[in-house]
Design an enzyme around this catalytic site. Structure first.
Site, short mmCIF file in Angstrom:
data_model
loop_
_atom_site.label_atom_id
_atom_site.label_comp_id
_atom_site.label_asym_id
_atom_site.label_seq_id
_atom_site.Cartn_x
_atom_site.Cartn_y
_atom_site.Cartn_z
N GLU A 6 0.78 59.82 104.57
CA GLU A 6 1.53 60.61 103.57
C GLU A 6 0.96 60.56 102.15
OE1 GLU A 6 5.60 59.33 103.89
OE2 GLU A 6 5.74 59.90 106.00
N GLU A 65 5.03 61.54 115.52
CA GLU A 65 6.37 60.97 115.33
C GLU A 65 7.43 61.99 115.71
OE1 GLU A 65 6.62 59.31 111.35
OE2 GLU A 65 4.63 58.43 111.51
C1 XIL Z 1 10.55 55.07 109.34
C2 XIL Z 1 11.23 54.17 110.33
O1 XIL Z 1 11.57 54.92 111.46
C3 XIL Z 1 12.44 53.55 109.71
O2 XIL Z 1 12.99 52.58 110.57
C4 XIL Z 1 12.10 52.90 108.37
O3 XIL Z 1 13.26 52.44 107.76
C5 XIL Z 1 11.38 53.87 107.48
O4 XIL Z 1 10.26 54.38 108.14
N1 XIL Z 1 7.12 58.69 108.40
C6 XIL Z 1 6.47 57.61 108.91
C7 XIL Z 1 7.23 56.54 109.57
O5 XIL Z 1 5.24 57.58 108.92
O6 XIL Z 1 6.64 55.28 109.40
C8 XIL Z 1 8.65 56.50 109.11
O7 XIL Z 1 9.35 55.54 109.88
C9 XIL Z 1 9.26 57.86 109.22
C10 XIL Z 1 8.54 58.85 108.35
#
Ligand code: XIL
Length: 547
Positions: A353, A459
């Site tokens: 990101e 994701e």
């Molecule tokens: C999220 C997790 O799912 C949560 O448990 C945590 O509190 C925050 O991070 N983008 C990403 C992930 O790359 O690492 C994130 O995961 C969600 C958004």
């Protein structure tokens, strides 16, 4: 036209029934040639009264061959609208519901008189003429740069939702099209604008293809995600407590062949401090647990993530040393993590990101501040130095539809390609049940394939309540979510095998998802319900691979 007339018109429905199998070649349904021919030969009117929206004249031109609209003003809009509804039933309606329709185009001839650069909107409206009261209002916009007759064809799948910025629906249900509205927005140019239209038609090329999740077909009881996906890994986001819980671990190993640590390999989880001599204090408890679990079960491991602004330890944010010292700490950290799992972890999200939403610029972060705009490249280089074999990914969200962000991300990626530092791109698939559409998914995926990089849909979760409008999970949302999952898997599976890597789901059960705590609305974004039961989205995943 008054409301009663509109209602009468509304009932004028033209139905074309053409069976899927018979439409092998191009078929054209002329809507109008403004010369007495077509389905709606004469029933076209200027939108609003003449005089409003700057329109001074709107009529079929004097020789009756095309429609011409003239208006004054440098900055305005004007539309012509078909006055009757059109329902094209080119395949049985039942089959179309919430599915993706391909090979159907709106075609027309178009010209602009003396105002190159005019923005033209083609709008399909569900219901009466006025834009903003309708439930469905799809729009396709383009800029016409030269003023000569031109035939344009617009894939119906490319229409975007027009007027309600909160409604992200981008797919089009052709059975719902009420009106064709052809319009022009003028932002600059000469005082007198003319736009001409002719031969508006619906064109079906080859055959209409409708693909999507079919609720009436059940999947075999012994189906498994990982074995149905023959050419790519199916991943699951896990965390330490769940890999030790047999209810979870049994399903993890049954359905998936790759894992990503949801949080346990992020900096905040591993990196605990720096002592006076600059030695790092690293805690491997949680990350090791996950690596051990995956290895014991013969699962692939995708490392997530070495650098992420949201998981930066406070002591790094407030670090008082020089920029050079900061950079050397980051190098030590990346080297330590990558080295520890060398030969065990197959791939790493190196930087997560890096681009700010809605821009092509770097997101503000301590890494940008301390290491400069080359920080992403530096981190990739540190990772590469530590392990020559491990696959290195850039991972980000909204890259499918945020065009500015996409541009920024691919600028980073192209730079990394030039330095031979990147192997793949992760599209975090945090998406909505109705957005983005399949075409957008495919177009964005092609950008990765064109660069010969590995594609990770990294994701996946599909929000069913993005606006908080429902209190309970409905049958309808269940279906719509399944359809979206189907589209995602279809697009992924269509990638040439050599560029496929993994499709990773961001959690197992609906009630485990990060979505509800993060966005504050109840949601059901995953493939399993809170009792470990398979949802329609699960079946859709399997079906998309079988069809
Ligand atoms: C999220 C997790 O799912 C949560 O448990 C945590 O509190 C925050 O991070 N983008 C990403 C992930 O790359 O690492 C994130 O995961 C969600 C958004």
């Amino acid at each position: 036209m008054n409301i009663t007339m509109a209602k009468v018109m509304l009932s004028t429905i033209l139905v074309f029934l053409m069976q899927l199998t018979f439409a092998q070649q191009e078929t054209t349904y002329l809507i109008t040639d403004f010369d007495g021919g077509g389905i709606l030969p004469n029933e076209w009117q200027s939108y609003g009264d003449l005089g409003s929206h700057g329109v001074v004249s709107a009529k079929p031109n004097s020789d009756g061959k095309f429609y011409e609209q003239i208006w004054n003003g440098k900055k305005d809009e004007g539309y012509i609208v078909s006055q009757s509804d059109i329902t094209f039933r080119i395949i049985p309606k039942k089959k179309l519901k919430e599915k993706t329709i391909t090979n159907v185009f709106l075609r027309m001839d178009i010209n602009c008189g003396g105002a190159p650069g005019t923005k033209i909107n083609i709008v399909l409206v569900d219901g009466p003429n006025d834009c903003c009261t309708n439930d469905v209002n799809w729009q396709y916009s383009f800029v016409k740069n030269t003023c000569e007759w031109e035939t344009i064809e617009i894939n119906l799948a490319e229409f975007g939702y027009a007027y309600d910025p909160n409604n992200h629906e981008k797919s089009i249900d052709i059975t719902k099209v009420g009106r064709v509205k052809i319009g022009v927005d003028i932002f600059s140019g000469t005082e007198r604008q003319i736009v001409q239209f002719d031969n508006v038609a619906l064109v079906v090329k080859d055959k209409v293809e409708v693909t999507g999740y079919d609720d009436s077909t059940s999947i075999p009881e012994n189906s498994r995600l990982k074995s149905t996906a023959k050419d790519f890994l199916v991943g699951i986001a896990v965390n330490p407590s769940r890999v030790q819980d047999t209810d979870y671990s049994a399903l993890y190993t049954k359905e998936f062949n790759s894992v990503t640590a949801e949080n346990a390999m992020k900096m905040r989880s591993i990196f605990k401090g720096i002592d006076e001599e600059g030695n790092l204090s690293l805690d491997w408890t949680n990350s090791d647990l996950i690596v051990d679990f995956a290895q014991a079960n013969d699962m692939n491991i995708h490392g997530h993530t070495l650098v992420w602004h949201e998981s930066t330890p406070d002591f790094l944010k407030t670090f008082e040393g020089t920029n050079q010292e900061f950079e050397s700490i980051i190098e030590k950290y990346i080297t330590a993590v990558v080295t520890r799992y060398k030969g065990k972890i197959d791939s790493w999200d190196v930087v997560n990101e890096a681009i700010a939403d809605g821009t092509s610029d770097f997101r503000e972060s301590v890494f940008l501040e301390r290491m400069g705009t080359d920080y992403v490249k530096k981190c990739f280089q540190f990772a590469r130095n530590a392990d020559k074999e491990v696959k290195l990914f850039y991972n980000d969200y909204n890259l499918v539809f945020d065009s500015k962000k996409q541009k920024g991300a691919f600028a980073i990626v192209d730079d990394l390609i030039n330095s031979s530092l990147i192997d793949g791109i992760g599209y975090q698939m945090h998406i909505d049940y109705n957005f983005p559409n399949k075409l957008a998914l495919k177009t964005a995926t092609d950008l990765i394939v064109d660069r010969k990089l590995l594609v990770h849909f990294s994701e996946l979760d599909v929000k069913t309540n993005p606006k908080g409008s429902i209190k309970e999970f409905s049958e309808k949302r269940d279906m719509e979510q399944a359809q979206k999952v189907y589209e995602v898997v279809e697009v992924y599976n269509a990638i040439p095998n050599e560029y496929k890597y993994a499709l990773t789901i961001w959690g197992l059960k609906d009630d485990d998802s990060w979505v509800t705590p993060r966005y504050g609305f109840p949601d059901w974004p995953l493939l399993f319900d809170s009792s470990f039961g398979k949802k329609k989205a699960y079946s859709a995943f399997i079906q998309a691979l079988q069809n």
